[in-house]
Design a protein around this motif. Structure first.
Motif, PDB file in Angstrom:
ATOM      1  N   MET A 288       0.906 -27.540  -6.604  1.00  0.00           N
ATOM      2  CA  MET A 288      -0.045 -26.451  -6.770  1.00  0.00           C
ATOM      3  C   MET A 288       1.060 -25.265  -6.919  1.00  0.00           C
ATOM      4  N   LYS A 289       0.650 -24.249  -8.019  1.00  0.00           N
ATOM      5  CA  LYS A 289       1.582 -23.084  -7.907  1.00  0.00           C
ATOM      6  C   LYS A 289       1.141 -22.043  -7.014  1.00  0.00           C
ATOM      7  N   GLU A 290       2.252 -21.443  -6.531  1.00  0.00           N
ATOM      8  CA  GLU A 290       2.013 -20.345  -5.444  1.00  0.00           C
ATOM      9  C   GLU A 290       1.593 -19.078  -6.408  1.00  0.00           C
ATOM     10  N   ILE A 291       0.620 -18.340  -5.820  1.00  0.00           N
ATOM     11  CA  ILE A 291       0.363 -17.127  -6.419  1.00  0.00           C
ATOM     12  C   ILE A 291       0.679 -15.965  -5.452  1.00  0.00           C
ATOM     13  N   THR A 292       1.279 -15.166  -6.204  1.00  0.00           N
ATOM     14  CA  THR A 292       1.809 -13.834  -5.464  1.00  0.00           C
ATOM     15  C   THR A 292       0.979 -12.575  -5.773  1.00  0.00           C
ATOM     16  N   PHE A 293       0.324 -12.034  -4.845  1.00  0.00           N
ATOM     17  CA  PHE A 293      -0.684 -10.820  -4.912  1.00  0.00           C
ATOM     18  C   PHE A 293       0.078  -9.588  -4.749  1.00  0.00           C
ATOM     19  N   LYS A 294      -0.031  -8.569  -5.547  1.00  0.00           N
ATOM     20  CA  LYS A 294       0.250  -7.426  -5.340  1.00  0.00           C
ATOM     21  C   LYS A 294      -0.665  -6.319  -5.186  1.00  0.00           C
ATOM     22  N   LEU A 295      -0.914  -5.492  -4.206  1.00  0.00           N
ATOM     23  CA  LEU A 295      -1.826  -4.609  -3.938  1.00  0.00           C
ATOM     24  C   LEU A 295      -1.658  -3.676  -4.732  1.00  0.00           C
ATOM     25  N   ASN A 296      -2.635  -2.835  -5.234  1.00  0.00           N
ATOM     26  CA  ASN A 296      -2.512  -1.406  -6.144  1.00  0.00           C
ATOM     27  C   ASN A 296      -3.795  -0.474  -5.873  1.00  0.00           C
ATOM     28  N   GLY A 297      -3.750   0.537  -6.259  1.00  0.00           N
ATOM     29  CA  GLY A 297      -4.732   1.481  -5.890  1.00  0.00           C
ATOM     30  C   GLY A 297      -4.397   2.912  -6.365  1.00  0.00           C
ATOM     31  N   ARG A 298      -5.276   3.658  -6.194  1.00  0.00           N
ATOM     32  CA  ARG A 298      -5.225   5.201  -6.549  1.00  0.00           C
ATOM     33  C   ARG A 298      -5.606   6.065  -5.501  1.00  0.00           C
ATOM     34  N   ILE A 299      -5.266   7.010  -5.223  1.00  0.00           N
ATOM     35  CA  ILE A 299      -5.617   7.952  -4.136  1.00  0.00           C
ATOM     36  C   ILE A 299      -6.819   9.168  -4.808  1.00  0.00           C
ATOM     37  N   TRP A 300      -7.767   9.514  -4.175  1.00  0.00           N
ATOM     38  CA  TRP A 300      -8.487  10.449  -4.683  1.00  0.00           C
ATOM     39  C   TRP A 300      -8.946  11.351  -3.449  1.00  0.00           C
ATOM     40  N   MET A 301      -8.986  12.583  -3.554  1.00  0.00           N
ATOM     41  CA  MET A 301      -9.490  13.518  -2.361  1.00  0.00           C
ATOM     42  C   MET A 301     -10.887  13.810  -2.852  1.00  0.00           C
ATOM     43  N   GLU A 302     -11.680  13.618  -1.874  1.00  0.00           N
ATOM     44  CA  GLU A 302     -13.240  13.895  -1.923  1.00  0.00           C
ATOM     45  C   GLU A 302     -13.860  15.070  -1.351  1.00  0.00           C
ATOM     46  N   ILE A 303     -14.766  15.789  -1.760  1.00  0.00           N
ATOM     47  CA  ILE A 303     -15.559  16.652  -1.034  1.00  0.00           C
ATOM     48  C   ILE A 303     -17.023  16.533  -1.179  1.00  0.00           C
ATOM     49  N   ASP A 304     -17.683  16.016   0.040  1.00  0.00           N
ATOM     50  CA  ASP A 304     -19.044  15.789   0.150  1.00  0.00           C
ATOM     51  C   ASP A 304     -19.387  14.565  -0.892  1.00  0.00           C
ATOM     52  N   GLY A 305     -18.372  13.503  -1.038  1.00  0.00           N
ATOM     53  CA  GLY A 305     -18.597  12.365  -1.805  1.00  0.00           C
ATOM     54  C   GLY A 305     -18.385  12.685  -3.156  1.00  0.00           C
TER      55      GLY A 305
ATOM     56  N   ASN B  88       1.707  -3.634   3.203  1.00  0.00           N
ATOM     57  CA  ASN B  88       0.670  -4.846   3.199  1.00  0.00           C
ATOM     58  C   ASN B  88       0.643  -5.755   2.280  1.00  0.00           C
ATOM     59  N   SER B  89       1.399  -5.624   1.484  1.00  0.00           N
ATOM     60  CA  SER B  89       1.656  -6.539   0.060  1.00  0.00           C
ATOM     61  C   SER B  89       2.302  -7.639   0.742  1.00  0.00           C
ATOM     62  N   LYS B  90       3.238  -7.375   1.611  1.00  0.00           N
ATOM     63  CA  LYS B  90       4.079  -8.604   2.310  1.00  0.00           C
ATOM     64  C   LYS B  90       3.169  -9.772   2.978  1.00  0.00           C
ATOM     65  N   ASN B  91       2.083  -9.030   3.455  1.00  0.00           N
ATOM     66  CA  ASN B  91       0.873  -9.849   4.216  1.00  0.00           C
ATOM     67  C   ASN B  91       0.134 -10.794   3.430  1.00  0.00           C
ATOM     68  N   VAL B  92      -0.116 -10.508   2.213  1.00  0.00           N
ATOM     69  CA  VAL B  92      -1.144 -11.083   1.391  1.00  0.00           C
ATOM     70  C   VAL B  92      -0.404 -12.377   0.830  1.00  0.00           C
TER      71      VAL B  92
END
Length: 112
Positions: free
Chosen positions: A1-18, A108-112
């Motif tokens: 079975m092929k090992e799958i490597t995941f990479k975490l990704n995302g963007r930051i937004w600042m919010e005011i009152d949602g 945290n990508s190292k832990n996935v």
């Protein structure tokens, strides 16, 4: 079975009152205004309409304690736009938060 490597990704937004107030695009707009001294030039550089840029800045100015950009209407030579100390602080805080988030993702990508 092929090992799958995941990479975490995302963007930051600042919010005011949602409500999303500040993210990478808006920070870029503030930085381009700061560099050019012109809301119009910043909008052109970002390939957005002047009205869209104006609406973003007006919205930021109205939602925060102090304005992030002060603009002066122009005559022959055109107007000017100045990123205030509040705006500069907001840019710096966003970049600091973005760096912490980036570091978090790498760690945290190292832990996935």
């Amino acid at each position: 079975m092929k090992e799958i490597t995941f990479k975490l990704n995302g963007r930051i937004w600042m919010e005011i009152d949602g409500e999303q107030m500040l993210g990478p695009g808006r920070v870029e707009l503030l930085e381009r205004i700061q560099a050019s001294g012109s809301l119009r030039q910043a909008a052109i550089q970002m390939k957005m309409s002047y009205k869209q840029a104006w609406d973003i800045i007006n919205h930021l100015n109205s939602q925060l304690d102090a304005p992030v950009v002060i603009s002066h209407r122009g005559g022959k030579g055109g107007g000017t736009a100045v990123v205030t100390d509040q705006g500069i602080q907001l840019i710096q805080e966003f970049h600091c938060l973005q760096q912490k988030f980036h570091d978090f993702l790498i760690e945290n990508s190292k832990n996935v």
